[in-house]
Write an enzyme that holds these catalytic residues in place. Structure first.
Site, PDB file in Angstrom:
ATOM      1  N   ALA A   1       7.427  -5.041   1.055  1.00 52.83           N
ATOM      2  CA  ALA A   1       8.643  -5.869   1.548  1.00 52.83           C
ATOM      3  C   ALA A   1       8.204  -6.187   3.057  1.00 52.83           C
ATOM      4  O   ALA A   1       7.450  -5.460   3.896  1.00 52.83           O
ATOM      5  CB  ALA A   1       9.890  -4.848   1.746  1.00 52.83           C
TER       6      ALA A   1
ATOM      7  N   GLY B   1       6.574  -2.336  -1.681  1.00 52.15           N
ATOM      8  CA  GLY B   1       7.216  -3.384  -2.683  1.00 52.15           C
ATOM      9  C   GLY B   1       6.261  -4.072  -3.362  1.00 52.15           C
ATOM     10  O   GLY B   1       6.656  -4.475  -4.574  1.00 52.15           O
TER      11      GLY B   1
ATOM     12  N   GLU C   1       5.509  -1.455  -6.283  1.00 53.91           N
ATOM     13  CA  GLU C   1       6.844  -1.634  -7.031  1.00 53.91           C
ATOM     14  C   GLU C   1       7.374  -2.735  -7.908  1.00 53.91           C
ATOM     15  O   GLU C   1       7.449  -2.942  -8.938  1.00 53.91           O
ATOM     16  CB  GLU C   1       8.296  -1.390  -6.096  1.00 53.91           C
ATOM     17  CG  GLU C   1       8.124  -0.256  -5.335  1.00 53.91           C
ATOM     18  CD  GLU C   1       9.316  -0.111  -4.403  1.00 53.91           C
ATOM     19  OE1 GLU C   1       9.113  -0.686  -3.104  1.00 53.91           O
ATOM     20  OE2 GLU C   1      10.093   0.572  -4.572  1.00 53.91           O
TER      21      GLU C   1
ATOM     22  N   GLU D   1       5.953   3.910   2.097  1.00 58.49           N
ATOM     23  CA  GLU D   1       7.305   3.904   2.931  1.00 58.49           C
ATOM     24  C   GLU D   1       7.607   4.970   3.897  1.00 58.49           C
ATOM     25  O   GLU D   1       8.108   4.782   4.723  1.00 58.49           O
ATOM     26  CB  GLU D   1       8.425   3.534   1.714  1.00 58.49           C
ATOM     27  CG  GLU D   1       8.683   2.318   1.240  1.00 58.49           C
ATOM     28  CD  GLU D   1       7.716   2.216  -0.146  1.00 58.49           C
ATOM     29  OE1 GLU D   1       6.961   2.826  -0.150  1.00 58.49           O
ATOM     30  OE2 GLU D   1       7.702   0.950  -0.589  1.00 58.49           O
TER      31      GLU D   1
HETATM   32  N1  CAA Z   1       5.381  -6.878   6.157  1.00 52.81           N
HETATM   33  C1  CAA Z   1       5.288  -7.986   7.240  1.00 52.81           C
HETATM   34  N2  CAA Z   1       3.923  -8.378   7.632  1.00 52.81           N
HETATM   35  C2  CAA Z   1       2.825  -7.523   7.036  1.00 52.81           C
HETATM   36  C3  CAA Z   1       3.083  -6.785   6.148  1.00 52.81           C
HETATM   37  C4  CAA Z   1       4.484  -6.245   5.624  1.00 52.81           C
HETATM   38  N3  CAA Z   1       4.513  -5.445   4.558  1.00 52.81           N
HETATM   39  N4  CAA Z   1       1.776  -6.328   5.706  1.00 52.81           N
HETATM   40  C5  CAA Z   1       0.927  -6.867   6.285  1.00 52.81           C
HETATM   41  N5  CAA Z   1       1.554  -7.828   7.194  1.00 52.81           N
HETATM   42  C6  CAA Z   1       0.982  -8.749   7.937  1.00 52.81           C
HETATM   43  C7  CAA Z   1       0.586  -7.896   9.419  1.00 52.81           C
HETATM   44  O1  CAA Z   1       1.647  -7.787  10.272  1.00 52.81           O
HETATM   45  C8  CAA Z   1      -0.326  -9.047   9.967  1.00 52.81           C
HETATM   46  O2  CAA Z   1       0.446 -10.394  10.418  1.00 52.81           O
HETATM   47  P1  CAA Z   1      -0.086 -10.781  12.041  1.00 52.81           P
HETATM   48  O3  CAA Z   1      -1.739 -11.277  11.527  1.00 52.81           O
HETATM   49  O4  CAA Z   1       0.760 -11.814  12.274  1.00 52.81           O
HETATM   50  O5  CAA Z   1      -0.346  -9.646  12.780  1.00 52.81           O
HETATM   51  C9  CAA Z   1      -0.838  -9.827   8.548  1.00 52.81           C
HETATM   52  O6  CAA Z   1      -0.134  -9.509   7.479  1.00 52.81           O
HETATM   53  C10 CAA Z   1      -2.495  -8.934   8.281  1.00 52.81           C
HETATM   54  O7  CAA Z   1      -2.170  -7.789   8.220  1.00 52.81           O
HETATM   55  P2  CAA Z   1      -2.926  -6.830   9.016  1.00 52.81           P
HETATM   56  O8  CAA Z   1      -3.441  -7.056   9.955  1.00 52.81           O
HETATM   57  O9  CAA Z   1      -2.173  -5.336   9.037  1.00 52.81           O
HETATM   58  O10 CAA Z   1      -4.235  -6.338   8.039  1.00 52.81           O
HETATM   59  P3  CAA Z   1      -5.197  -5.022   7.809  1.00 52.81           P
HETATM   60  O11 CAA Z   1      -6.322  -5.711   6.892  1.00 52.81           O
HETATM   61  O12 CAA Z   1      -5.527  -4.531   8.929  1.00 52.81           O
HETATM   62  O13 CAA Z   1      -4.218  -4.208   6.958  1.00 52.81           O
HETATM   63  C11 CAA Z   1      -2.672  -3.368   5.281  1.00 52.81           C
HETATM   64  C12 CAA Z   1      -3.832  -4.460   5.711  1.00 52.81           C
HETATM   65  C13 CAA Z   1      -3.288  -1.836   5.206  1.00 52.81           C
HETATM   66  C14 CAA Z   1      -2.291  -3.601   3.840  1.00 52.81           C
HETATM   67  C15 CAA Z   1      -1.469  -3.484   6.325  1.00 52.81           C
HETATM   68  O14 CAA Z   1      -1.055  -4.648   6.598  1.00 52.81           O
HETATM   69  C16 CAA Z   1      -0.336  -2.677   5.831  1.00 52.81           C
HETATM   70  O15 CAA Z   1      -0.416  -1.364   6.064  1.00 52.81           O
HETATM   71  N6  CAA Z   1       0.792  -3.387   5.636  1.00 52.81           N
HETATM   72  C17 CAA Z   1       1.989  -2.394   5.386  1.00 52.81           C
HETATM   73  C18 CAA Z   1       1.789  -1.817   4.121  1.00 52.81           C
HETATM   74  C19 CAA Z   1       3.167  -1.348   4.040  1.00 52.81           C
HETATM   75  O16 CAA Z   1       3.821  -0.220   4.841  1.00 52.81           O
HETATM   76  N7  CAA Z   1       4.172  -1.520   3.018  1.00 52.81           N
HETATM   77  C20 CAA Z   1       5.373  -0.955   2.760  1.00 52.81           C
HETATM   78  C21 CAA Z   1       6.392  -2.030   3.318  1.00 52.81           C
HETATM   79  S1  CAA Z   1       7.915  -1.196   3.097  1.00 52.81           S
HETATM   80  C22 CAA Z   1       8.501  -1.660   1.780  1.00 52.81           C
HETATM   81  O17 CAA Z   1       8.151  -1.970   0.875  1.00 52.81           O
HETATM   82  C23 CAA Z   1       9.977  -0.867   1.519  1.00 52.81           C
HETATM   83  C24 CAA Z   1      10.357  -1.098   0.034  1.00 52.81           C
HETATM   84  O18 CAA Z   1      10.125  -0.402  -0.993  1.00 52.81           O
HETATM   85  C25 CAA Z   1      11.633  -2.013  -0.322  1.00 52.81           C
END
Ligand code: CAA
Length: 260
Positions: free
Chosen positions: A67, A112, A115, A135
């Site tokens: 998400a 998500g 999921e 999460e």
């Molecule tokens: N939401 C919003 N933006 C996201 C994102 C997310 N889930 N995942 C990645 N991005 C964005 C980053 O902020 C970044 O944006 P900018 O270039 O503007 O800074 C861009 O995508 C590239 O990401 P990274 O620079 O972080 O890339 P990386 O290669 O260093 O890392 C990754 C990759 C490990 C996937 C890392 O992006 C990450 O940990 N992402 C989040 C994963 C996460 O925690 N997901 C769970 C979300 S909560 C959820 O899903 C709740 C639910 O159940 C409903």
């Protein structure tokens, strides 16, 4: 087919491929993606020329990285419950789709994203794919059905470990634990194999396929579990740990949780 802001839809013979298309944000699910997905699923389901569906993410790096954390960071208890229920209902649409659905997992499928993959009828992954429900590292729990579907797919013990640790799951482990059906080297080859499998599947009786999906789903997560997931997801949106977890991600630093 309608043109969608955040999706690409291609139809090859009788199989539609729906691609989530926000590669600069690793295809994170914001409100627009969720809205587009819901409408596109209705449209694809109603189209009699389409017999099966593949869902994937744009690019090689990510299926869906979860998400959209920027959107999540502004949630309160009520909007948290609402967001969870909207996402749950779209993923229910996928799980209950009357035509076979393969999730083609290319790269990161986190939160998500996992999921979404779990709601598909089958999962085919590329070798570089990574699944996980991180999460808790944001002070949250999975809110799009993950607490229910992960346990249904891999059993309660493994689901507990994945959800409580939030750790990343590589594809050799995912394959062994039944999280994914098949793993292939490249996205192009995974797509070719997905088409092959779906072509074999759709040669069978259409009504039999839709009834088989219904029958298998009769053992799927119950409404109470999903209700509870949404309620707890919303409750966490009012905590300091949630604010710290989401701020830390957006500020690209490690969170400091206080348990409050
Ligand atoms: N939401 C919003 N933006 C996201 C994102 C997310 N889930 N995942 C990645 N991005 C964005 C980053 O902020 C970044 O944006 P900018 O270039 O503007 O800074 C861009 O995508 C590239 O990401 P990274 O620079 O972080 O890339 P990386 O290669 O260093 O890392 C990754 C990759 C490990 C996937 C890392 O992006 C990450 O940990 N992402 C989040 C994963 C996460 O925690 N997901 C769970 C979300 S909560 C959820 O899903 C709740 C639910 O159940 C409903």
């Amino acid at each position: 087919m309608t043109t969608y802001e955040t999706l690409l839809i291609e139809i090859d013979s009788n199989v539609a491929t729906l691609t989530i298309n926000r590669p600069d944000k690793l295809n994170a699910l914001n409100a627009q993606v969720i809205k587009d997905l819901s409408q596109a699923l209705v449209e694809i389901e109603a189209n009699k020329d389409i017999k099966a569906l593949i869902i994937t993410g744009a690019g090689e790096k990510a299926f869906v990285a979860g998400a959209d954390i920027k959107e999540l960071s502004t949630l309160n208890t009520q909007s948290g419950v609402e967001l969870s229920k909207i996402g749950q209902s779209v993923f229910d649409q996928i799980e209950n789709f009357s035509k076979p659905v393969i999730g083609l997992i290319n790269g990161y499928a986190l939160g998500g994203g996992s999921e979404l993959a779990l709601s598909c009828h089958m999962r085919i992954a590329t070798e570089n794919a990574i699944m996980g429900l991180p999460e808790v590292s944001l002070g949250l729990i999975p809110g799009y059905g993950g607490t229910q579907r992960m346990a249904a797919l891999v059993g309660k013990g493994r689901a507990m470990e994945y959800i409580l640790s939030g750790r990343q799951i590589k594809m050799d482990e995912a394959h062994k634990s039944g999280l994914v059906n098949h793993v292939y080297e490249t996205k192009a080859y995974a797509l070719e194999k997905s088409h092959k499998l779906l072509n074999k599947i759709v040669a069978n009786g259409t009504l039999a396929l839709s009834y088989a999906i219904k029958a298998v789903n009769a053992s799927a997560p119950n409404k109470h579990g999903l209700e509870e997931e949404a309620r707890l997801f919303g409750a966490l949106c009012a905590t300091n740990d949630f604010k710290e977890g989401t701020s830390a991600f957006l500020e690209k630093r490690k969170p400091e949780f206080t348990g409050t």
